[in-house]
Scaffold this motif. Structure first.
Motif, short mmCIF file in Angstrom:
data_model
loop_
_atom_site.label_atom_id
_atom_site.label_comp_id
_atom_site.label_asym_id
_atom_site.label_seq_id
_atom_site.Cartn_x
_atom_site.Cartn_y
_atom_site.Cartn_z
N LEU A 1 0.82 -1.21 0.00
CA LEU A 1 0.00 0.00 0.00
C LEU A 1 0.85 1.27 0.00
N GLY A 2 1.90 1.31 0.80
CA GLY A 2 2.70 2.52 0.90
C GLY A 2 3.50 2.84 -0.35
N ALA A 3 3.66 1.86 -1.25
CA ALA A 3 4.42 2.08 -2.48
C ALA A 3 3.55 2.67 -3.60
N SER A 4 2.25 2.73 -3.38
CA SER A 4 1.35 3.30 -4.38
C SER A 4 1.34 4.82 -4.25
N SER A 5 1.20 5.51 -5.36
CA SER A 5 1.12 6.96 -5.31
C SER A 5 -0.21 7.42 -4.72
N HIS A 6 -1.28 6.70 -5.05
CA HIS A 6 -2.61 7.04 -4.54
C HIS A 6 -3.26 5.82 -3.91
N LEU A 7 -4.16 6.07 -2.98
CA LEU A 7 -4.94 5.03 -2.33
C LEU A 7 -6.42 5.40 -2.44
N LEU A 8 -7.26 4.39 -2.51
CA LEU A 8 -8.71 4.58 -2.50
C LEU A 8 -9.29 3.87 -1.29
N THR A 9 -10.16 4.57 -0.57
CA THR A 9 -10.85 3.98 0.57
C THR A 9 -12.35 4.02 0.31
N MET A 10 -12.99 2.87 0.44
CA MET A 10 -14.44 2.76 0.27
C MET A 10 -15.09 2.41 1.60
N ALA A 11 -16.19 3.08 1.92
CA ALA A 11 -16.94 2.79 3.13
C ALA A 11 -18.42 3.08 2.86
N ARG A 12 -19.27 2.70 3.77
CA ARG A 12 -20.72 2.85 3.56
C ARG A 12 -21.39 3.55 4.75
N ARG A 13 -22.45 4.29 4.40
CA ARG A 13 -23.29 4.83 5.47
C ARG A 13 -24.10 3.69 6.04
N PRO A 14 -24.13 3.53 7.36
CA PRO A 14 -24.88 2.41 7.93
C PRO A 14 -26.34 2.44 7.51
N ALA A 15 -26.84 1.26 7.21
CA ALA A 15 -28.28 1.14 6.91
C ALA A 15 -29.05 1.14 8.22
N PRO A 16 -30.29 1.63 8.21
CA PRO A 16 -31.07 1.67 9.47
C PRO A 16 -31.41 0.26 9.96
#
Length: 270
Positions: free
Chosen positions: A255-270
Protein backbone atom coordinates in the motif's frame (compact mmCIF):
# COMPACT_ATOMS: atom_id res chain seq x y z
CA UNK A 1 -18.52 30.26 4.29
CA UNK A 2 -15.41 28.28 5.31
CA UNK A 3 -12.43 29.20 3.11
CA UNK A 4 -12.21 26.49 0.46
CA UNK A 5 -8.66 26.69 -0.93
CA UNK A 6 -5.45 28.48 -0.06
CA UNK A 7 -4.12 30.88 -2.73
CA UNK A 8 -1.31 28.59 -3.93
CA UNK A 9 -3.69 25.63 -4.32
CA UNK A 10 -6.25 27.73 -6.21
CA UNK A 11 -3.51 29.07 -8.49
CA UNK A 12 -2.27 25.53 -9.17
CA UNK A 13 -5.69 24.36 -10.34
CA UNK A 14 -6.43 27.52 -12.28
CA UNK A 15 -3.39 26.71 -14.45
CA UNK A 16 -5.44 23.80 -15.85
CA UNK A 17 -3.08 20.92 -15.16
CA UNK A 18 -5.85 18.62 -13.92
CA UNK A 19 -7.65 18.69 -17.26
CA UNK A 20 -5.08 16.47 -18.98
CA UNK A 21 -3.22 14.90 -16.05
CA UNK A 22 -5.03 11.55 -16.23
CA UNK A 23 -4.68 11.03 -19.99
CA UNK A 24 -1.14 9.63 -20.25
CA UNK A 25 1.60 7.84 -18.34
CA UNK A 26 1.15 7.44 -14.60
CA UNK A 27 -1.97 9.60 -14.72
CA UNK A 28 -3.53 7.22 -17.23
CA UNK A 29 -2.77 4.26 -14.96
CA UNK A 30 -4.35 6.16 -12.05
CA UNK A 31 -7.50 6.75 -14.10
CA UNK A 32 -7.79 3.15 -15.35
CA UNK A 33 -7.30 1.68 -11.89
CA UNK A 34 -9.71 4.12 -10.25
CA UNK A 35 -12.30 3.37 -12.92
CA UNK A 36 -11.76 -0.37 -12.40
CA UNK A 37 -12.50 0.02 -8.69
CA UNK A 38 -15.54 2.21 -9.34
CA UNK A 39 -17.10 -0.36 -11.65
CA UNK A 40 -17.02 -2.82 -8.77
CA UNK A 41 -18.26 -0.64 -5.91
CA UNK A 42 -20.81 1.77 -7.42
CA UNK A 43 -24.50 0.87 -7.60
CA UNK A 44 -25.82 0.32 -11.13
CA UNK A 45 -26.90 3.25 -13.30
CA UNK A 46 -28.98 5.40 -13.27
CA UNK A 47 -27.87 5.94 -9.68
CA UNK A 48 -27.13 9.51 -8.58
CA UNK A 49 -23.43 10.25 -7.95
CA UNK A 50 -22.13 13.35 -6.17
CA UNK A 51 -18.54 13.91 -7.32
CA UNK A 52 -16.92 16.18 -4.71
CA UNK A 53 -13.76 17.83 -5.98
CA UNK A 54 -14.63 16.47 -9.42
CA UNK A 55 -12.60 19.17 -11.20
CA UNK A 56 -13.39 19.44 -14.92
CA UNK A 57 -15.29 16.17 -14.94
CA UNK A 58 -12.61 13.57 -15.67
CA UNK A 59 -14.70 10.92 -13.93
CA UNK A 60 -18.05 12.67 -14.26
CA UNK A 61 -17.91 12.42 -18.06
CA UNK A 62 -17.56 8.61 -18.30
CA UNK A 63 -19.98 8.13 -15.42
CA UNK A 64 -22.61 10.19 -17.23
CA UNK A 65 -21.90 8.31 -20.46
CA UNK A 66 -22.52 5.08 -18.52
CA UNK A 67 -25.97 6.35 -17.55
CA UNK A 68 -25.36 7.82 -14.09
CA UNK A 69 -26.81 11.13 -12.94
CA UNK A 70 -23.71 13.07 -11.86
CA UNK A 71 -23.43 16.22 -9.77
CA UNK A 72 -19.94 17.78 -9.51
CA UNK A 73 -19.16 19.95 -6.48
CA UNK A 74 -15.84 21.80 -6.75
CA UNK A 75 -14.24 24.93 -5.23
CA UNK A 76 -12.62 26.15 -8.48
CA UNK A 77 -14.95 28.25 -10.69
CA UNK A 78 -13.26 27.18 -13.93
CA UNK A 79 -13.68 23.52 -13.01
CA UNK A 80 -17.38 24.01 -12.31
CA UNK A 81 -17.91 25.76 -15.64
CA UNK A 82 -16.16 22.98 -17.57
CA UNK A 83 -17.97 20.17 -15.74
CA UNK A 84 -21.38 21.82 -16.16
CA UNK A 85 -20.87 21.85 -19.94
CA UNK A 86 -20.67 18.04 -20.07
CA UNK A 87 -23.77 16.15 -21.22
CA UNK A 88 -25.62 14.59 -18.30
CA UNK A 89 -23.57 16.45 -15.66
CA UNK A 90 -24.59 19.30 -13.38
CA UNK A 91 -22.08 21.26 -11.31
CA UNK A 92 -21.88 23.82 -8.53
CA UNK A 93 -19.31 25.60 -6.42
CA UNK A 94 -18.98 24.07 -3.01
CA UNK A 95 -16.92 23.06 -0.01
CA UNK A 96 -16.39 19.40 0.93
CA UNK A 97 -16.99 20.29 4.60
CA UNK A 98 -20.37 21.92 3.91
CA UNK A 99 -21.88 20.38 0.79
CA UNK A 100 -24.81 22.14 -0.91
CA UNK A 101 -26.72 18.84 -1.01
CA UNK A 102 -29.72 17.43 0.89
CA UNK A 103 -29.48 14.58 3.36
CA UNK A 104 -29.45 11.10 1.78
CA UNK A 105 -29.87 12.56 -1.71
CA UNK A 106 -27.13 10.55 -3.43
CA UNK A 107 -26.59 6.86 -4.07
CA UNK A 108 -22.80 7.32 -3.90
CA UNK A 109 -20.35 10.11 -3.09
CA UNK A 110 -16.83 10.46 -4.48
CA UNK A 111 -14.14 12.41 -2.60
CA UNK A 112 -11.47 12.47 -5.30
CA UNK A 113 -9.58 15.58 -4.28
CA UNK A 114 -10.76 17.17 -1.03
CA UNK A 115 -8.99 14.82 1.38
CA UNK A 116 -5.49 15.73 0.26
CA UNK A 117 -6.12 19.46 0.48
CA UNK A 118 -7.23 19.39 4.12
CA UNK A 119 -4.10 19.22 6.31
CA UNK A 120 -6.08 19.18 9.58
CA UNK A 121 -7.46 15.78 10.52
CA UNK A 122 -10.63 17.36 11.92
CA UNK A 123 -11.35 18.91 8.51
CA UNK A 124 -10.82 15.59 6.70
CA UNK A 125 -13.22 13.88 9.09
CA UNK A 126 -15.69 16.70 8.48
CA UNK A 127 -15.49 15.98 4.73
CA UNK A 128 -16.09 12.26 5.30
CA UNK A 129 -18.98 13.14 7.64
CA UNK A 130 -20.57 15.43 5.06
CA UNK A 131 -20.31 12.68 2.45
CA UNK A 132 -21.95 10.30 4.92
CA UNK A 133 -24.78 12.79 5.41
CA UNK A 134 -25.36 13.22 1.70
CA UNK A 135 -25.30 9.55 0.71
CA UNK A 136 -28.33 7.36 1.30
CA UNK A 137 -28.24 4.68 4.03
CA UNK A 138 -26.30 1.74 2.66
CA UNK A 139 -24.70 3.93 -0.03
CA UNK A 140 -20.98 3.98 -0.74
CA UNK A 141 -18.47 6.79 -0.19
CA UNK A 142 -15.13 6.50 -2.02
CA UNK A 143 -12.23 8.74 -1.05
CA UNK A 144 -8.89 9.18 -2.82
CA UNK A 145 -5.71 10.15 -0.98
CA UNK A 146 -2.04 10.57 -1.85
CA UNK A 147 0.44 8.22 -0.18
CA UNK A 148 2.73 9.57 2.55
CA UNK A 149 5.73 8.44 0.49
CA UNK A 150 4.70 9.72 -2.95
CA UNK A 151 6.99 12.74 -3.04
CA UNK A 152 9.93 10.70 -1.74
CA UNK A 153 9.63 8.36 -4.74
CA UNK A 154 8.69 11.17 -7.12
CA UNK A 155 11.93 12.93 -6.32
CA UNK A 156 13.85 9.99 -7.78
CA UNK A 157 11.50 9.14 -10.65
CA UNK A 158 11.38 12.72 -11.96
CA UNK A 159 14.79 13.95 -10.85
CA UNK A 160 13.46 16.57 -8.45
CA UNK A 161 16.22 15.98 -5.90
CA UNK A 162 18.58 17.85 -8.21
CA UNK A 163 16.84 20.98 -6.92
CA UNK A 164 17.74 21.65 -3.26
CA UNK A 165 14.37 23.27 -2.51
CA UNK A 166 12.59 19.95 -3.03
CA UNK A 167 14.42 18.07 -0.27
CA UNK A 168 12.84 19.92 2.71
CA UNK A 169 9.41 19.52 1.10
CA UNK A 170 9.87 15.74 1.15
CA UNK A 171 11.30 15.79 4.67
CA UNK A 172 8.30 17.76 5.89
CA UNK A 173 5.84 15.34 4.27
CA UNK A 174 7.59 12.40 5.91
CA UNK A 175 7.54 14.12 9.30
CA UNK A 176 3.88 15.13 9.54
CA UNK A 177 2.22 14.33 6.19
CA UNK A 178 2.03 17.94 5.00
CA UNK A 179 3.62 18.57 1.58
CA UNK A 180 4.33 22.30 1.76
CA UNK A 181 4.82 23.89 -1.65
CA UNK A 182 4.00 27.34 -0.32
CA UNK A 183 6.23 28.99 -2.90
CA UNK A 184 3.97 27.62 -5.60
CA UNK A 185 6.75 25.95 -7.62
CA UNK A 186 4.83 24.90 -10.74
CA UNK A 187 6.91 21.80 -11.52
CA UNK A 188 5.94 20.16 -8.21
CA UNK A 189 2.55 19.27 -6.78
CA UNK A 190 0.85 21.99 -4.79
CA UNK A 191 0.48 22.01 -0.99
CA UNK A 192 -1.30 18.89 0.21
CA UNK A 193 -1.70 16.28 2.92
CA UNK A 194 -0.19 12.84 2.27
CA UNK A 195 -1.79 9.93 4.17
CA UNK A 196 -0.24 6.89 5.74
CA UNK A 197 -2.06 3.76 4.45
CA UNK A 198 -3.97 3.18 7.68
CA UNK A 199 -5.25 6.75 8.05
CA UNK A 200 -8.12 7.13 5.54
CA UNK A 201 -10.03 4.11 6.82
CA UNK A 202 -9.65 5.36 10.40
CA UNK A 203 -10.93 8.80 9.35
CA UNK A 204 -13.93 7.35 7.52
CA UNK A 205 -14.78 5.17 10.51
CA UNK A 206 -14.56 8.11 12.92
CA UNK A 207 -16.96 10.00 10.62
CA UNK A 208 -19.57 7.28 11.13
CA UNK A 209 -19.06 5.18 8.02
CA UNK A 210 -18.68 1.40 8.22
CA UNK A 211 -16.79 -1.37 6.45
CA UNK A 212 -13.90 0.89 5.38
CA UNK A 213 -11.51 -0.82 2.97
CA UNK A 214 -8.38 0.72 1.42
CA UNK A 215 -6.78 -0.38 -1.85
CA UNK A 216 -3.69 0.71 -3.75
CA UNK A 217 -4.43 2.50 -7.02
CA UNK A 218 -1.22 2.21 -9.05
CA UNK A 219 0.82 0.03 -6.70
CA UNK A 220 4.56 0.48 -7.34
CA UNK A 221 4.08 0.37 -11.13
CA UNK A 222 3.81 4.15 -11.40
CA UNK A 223 7.59 4.24 -10.96
CA UNK A 224 8.41 2.06 -13.99
CA UNK A 225 8.77 4.89 -16.52
CA UNK A 226 9.03 3.89 -20.19
CA UNK A 227 7.98 0.30 -19.50
CA UNK A 228 4.64 1.58 -18.15
CA UNK A 229 4.20 3.62 -21.35
CA UNK A 230 4.79 0.48 -23.41
CA UNK A 231 2.15 -1.43 -21.46
CA UNK A 232 -0.40 1.37 -21.77
CA UNK A 233 0.14 1.48 -25.54
CA UNK A 234 -0.82 -2.19 -25.87
CA UNK A 235 -4.43 -3.08 -25.06
CA UNK A 236 -3.61 -6.71 -24.24
CA UNK A 237 -0.73 -5.81 -21.92
CA UNK A 238 -2.83 -3.12 -20.25
CA UNK A 239 -5.49 -5.72 -19.53
CA UNK A 240 -2.96 -8.08 -17.98
CA UNK A 241 -1.50 -5.27 -15.87
CA UNK A 242 -4.91 -4.21 -14.57
CA UNK A 243 -5.82 -7.80 -13.73
CA UNK A 244 -2.61 -8.30 -11.78
CA UNK A 245 -3.01 -5.02 -9.90
CA UNK A 246 -6.58 -5.99 -9.01
CA UNK A 247 -5.27 -9.21 -7.45
CA UNK A 248 -2.90 -7.37 -5.09
CA UNK A 249 -4.77 -4.09 -4.59
CA UNK A 250 -5.29 -4.64 -0.85
CA UNK A 251 -1.95 -6.32 -0.09
CA UNK A 252 -0.82 -4.46 3.06
CA UNK A 253 2.89 -4.67 2.27
CA UNK A 254 2.39 -2.78 -1.02
CA UNK A 255 0.00 0.00 0.00
CA UNK A 256 2.70 2.52 0.90
CA UNK A 257 4.42 2.08 -2.48
CA UNK A 258 1.35 3.30 -4.38
CA UNK A 259 1.12 6.96 -5.31
CA UNK A 260 -2.61 7.04 -4.54
CA UNK A 261 -4.94 5.03 -2.33
CA UNK A 262 -8.71 4.58 -2.50
CA UNK A 263 -10.85 3.98 0.57
CA UNK A 264 -14.44 2.76 0.27
CA UNK A 265 -16.94 2.79 3.13
CA UNK A 266 -20.72 2.85 3.56
CA UNK A 267 -23.29 4.83 5.47
CA UNK A 268 -24.88 2.41 7.93
CA UNK A 269 -28.28 1.14 6.91
CA UNK A 270 -31.07 1.67 9.47
Amino acid sequence: MVSMLSPEILEYYERGGEHLRLTAGTGRLEFLRTWDVLTRVLPPAPARIVDVGGATGVYARPLAEAGYAVRVIDPVPGHVEAAAALPGVTAALGNARALPEPDAGADAVLLFGPLYHLPRRADRIAAWREAARVVRPGGVVAGAVISRFASLFDGVVKGYYAEPEFVPIVQGALDDGVHRNEGGQSRWFTSAYFHRPEEPAAEATEAGLTGARTVAVEGPLWMTGTRLTEFLADERLTGIMLDMLRRIEDEPSLLGASSHLLTMARRPAP
